[in-house]
Design an enzyme around this catalytic site. Structure first.
Site, PDB file in Angstrom:
ATOM      1  N   GLU A   1     -63.959  58.356 -66.360  1.00  0.00           N
ATOM      2  CA  GLU A   1     -63.168  58.795 -67.519  1.00  0.00           C
ATOM      3  C   GLU A   1     -61.675  58.674 -67.218  1.00  0.00           C
ATOM      4  OE1 GLU A   1     -66.056  62.093 -69.651  1.00  0.00           O
ATOM      5  OE2 GLU A   1     -64.855  62.725 -67.973  1.00  0.00           O
TER       6      GLU A   1
ATOM      7  N   LYS B   1     -62.134  75.641 -76.002  1.00  0.00           N
ATOM      8  CA  LYS B   1     -61.663  74.942 -74.801  1.00  0.00           C
ATOM      9  C   LYS B   1     -60.185  75.213 -74.475  1.00  0.00           C
ATOM     10  CE  LYS B   1     -65.619  72.725 -74.427  1.00  0.00           C
ATOM     11  NZ  LYS B   1     -65.787  71.310 -74.476  1.00  0.00           N
TER      12      LYS B   1
ATOM     13  N   GLY C   1     -64.958  66.751 -66.463  1.00  0.00           N
ATOM     14  CA  GLY C   1     -65.950  66.543 -65.410  1.00  0.00           C
ATOM     15  C   GLY C   1     -67.131  67.483 -65.470  1.00  0.00           C
TER      16      GLY C   1
ATOM     17  N   GLY D   1     -70.042  63.288 -72.825  1.00  0.00           N
ATOM     18  CA  GLY D   1     -70.204  64.695 -73.188  1.00  0.00           C
ATOM     19  C   GLY D   1     -70.668  64.824 -74.631  1.00  0.00           C
ATOM     20  N   SER D   2     -70.927  66.057 -75.068  1.00  0.00           N
ATOM     21  CA  SER D   2     -71.506  66.244 -76.397  1.00  0.00           C
ATOM     22  C   SER D   2     -70.516  65.921 -77.518  1.00  0.00           C
ATOM     23  CB  SER D   2     -72.028  67.679 -76.544  1.00  0.00           C
ATOM     24  OG  SER D   2     -70.981  68.605 -76.333  1.00  0.00           O
ATOM     25  N   THR D   3     -69.224  66.190 -77.326  1.00  0.00           N
ATOM     26  CA  THR D   3     -68.237  65.912 -78.384  1.00  0.00           C
ATOM     27  C   THR D   3     -67.977  64.406 -78.480  1.00  0.00           C
ATOM     28  OG1 THR D   3     -67.227  67.970 -77.598  1.00  0.00           O
ATOM     29  CG2 THR D   3     -66.117  66.818 -79.395  1.00  0.00           C
TER      30      THR D   3
ATOM     31  N   ASP E   1     -63.164  70.057 -70.845  1.00  0.00           N
ATOM     32  CA  ASP E   1     -63.711  71.391 -70.575  1.00  0.00           C
ATOM     33  C   ASP E   1     -62.651  72.471 -70.763  1.00  0.00           C
ATOM     34  OD1 ASP E   1     -66.371  70.491 -69.717  1.00  0.00           O
ATOM     35  OD2 ASP E   1     -65.203  69.454 -68.195  1.00  0.00           O
TER      36      ASP E   1
HETATM   37  C1  5RP Z   1     -67.757  64.852 -68.908  1.00  0.00           C
HETATM   38  C2  5RP Z   1     -66.586  65.507 -69.517  1.00  0.00           C
HETATM   39  C3  5RP Z   1     -66.755  66.025 -70.904  1.00  0.00           C
HETATM   40  O1  5RP Z   1     -65.859  65.388 -71.734  1.00  0.00           O
HETATM   41  C4  5RP Z   1     -66.516  67.507 -70.902  1.00  0.00           C
HETATM   42  O2  5RP Z   1     -67.450  68.115 -70.006  1.00  0.00           O
HETATM   43  C5  5RP Z   1     -66.684  68.128 -72.296  1.00  0.00           C
HETATM   44  O3  5RP Z   1     -68.012  68.049 -72.703  1.00  0.00           O
HETATM   45  P1  5RP Z   1     -68.515  68.598 -74.107  1.00  0.00           P
HETATM   46  O4  5RP Z   1     -67.884  67.758 -75.152  1.00  0.00           O
HETATM   47  O5  5RP Z   1     -70.013  68.455 -74.032  1.00  0.00           O
HETATM   48  O6  5RP Z   1     -68.108  70.045 -74.217  1.00  0.00           O
HETATM   49  O7  5RP Z   1     -65.516  65.624 -68.965  1.00  0.00           O
HETATM   50  O8  5RP Z   1     -67.532  64.581 -67.565  1.00  0.00           O
END
Ligand code: 5RP
Length: 236
Positions: free
Chosen positions: A110, A128, A102, A33-35, A91
């Site tokens: 994960e 979040k 997810g 994911g982006s973080t 999320d």
């Molecule tokens: C990927 C995940 C991510 O960690 C989740 O979607 C958060 O993503 P982001 O950091 O881009 O908000 O569970 O399957």
């Protein structure tokens, strides 16, 4: 500052804080994911500039590619006997440190990697946080492609509103890193996340769902103080 810039800044703040927790010699679960990507990039910087020696265990093709691009040595679960720390996004996060994950379709790997870590550190921006899981985000469920029909039916029978996840810039359904399909399920209310996590995985054809109950050790939340500075709120 726009909403997207604010979120990016807060995600970065949380990611950098998590990387400070990683010690020399650690075996590190690399989230998706982006973080998590910001955390992997910062980890790579420490490897290059500070000589930090770590081994990364990626949770997805995305994590593996970012790790390699940043000079991080990666291995598989077969090569290591333990994971010291995992850093991953989410999320949704509730006050009990339970998660929905997810959004990027990577929750199956994960859950394996994050669940094995001695310390599972979650990095999020403050958007979040929820009072109750499922408030904003559906529960992602990874399903064997040939079982999509019966699984959808079961999910409706459990009171859910399932939708097959469709590709963007790819026609047809999203295919996970494991070659499966993803169903995003909205539930009117999730009263008992632990029971729902178990019940979803009991459906034949379900590989794994995105409820992470009782797995996270630390939540690092990027948020803003009254003067607009990015700060960290930590839940242990
Ligand atoms: C990927 C995940 C991510 O960690 C989740 O979607 C958060 O993503 P982001 O950091 O881009 O908000 O569970 O399957």
């Amino acid at each position: 500052m726009g909403k997207i810039d604010r979120e990016k800044r807060l995600k970065e703040r949380a990611a950098l804080e998590a990387v400070k927790m990683i010690r020399d010699g650690a075996i590190v679960g690399l989230g998706t994911g982006s973080t998590a990507a910001l955390a992997i990039a910062e980890l790579g910087r420490r490897v290059r500039e500070d000589g930090l020696e770590i081994i990364g265990i990626p949770t997805s093709y995305q994590a593996a590619m970012i790790a390699r691009a940043n000079g991080i040595v990666t291995r598989t679960l077969d090569d290591v006997s333990k994971i010291d720390i995992a850093v991953d996004g989410a999320d949704e996060v509730d006050s009990e440190k339970n998660l929905i994950k997810g959004g990027g379709g990577a929750h199956t790997r994960e859950k394996v990697v994050d669940g094995l870590a001695d310390q599972f550190v979650v990095v999020v921006d403050d958007s979040k946080l929820v009072e109750r899981l499922g408030e904003k985000f559906p529960v992602p469920v990874e399903v064997l492609p040939f079982a999509i029909g019966p699984v959808m039916k079961k999910l409706r029978g459990m009171g859910g509103n399932p939708a097959l996840r469709m590709g963007v810039k790819k026609d047809g359904p999203v295919i996970s890193d494991q070659g499966n399909m993803l169903i995003d399920v909205r539930f009117p209310e999730i009263e008992d996340p632990a029971a729902l996590e178990r019940n979803l995985n009991d459906i034949p054809g379900v590989v794994e769902n995105g409820l992470f109950v009782g797995l996270a050790h630390v939540i690092l939340i990027g948020t803003m103080d009254q003067r607009g500075g990015a700060i960290i709120r930590r839940i242990d």
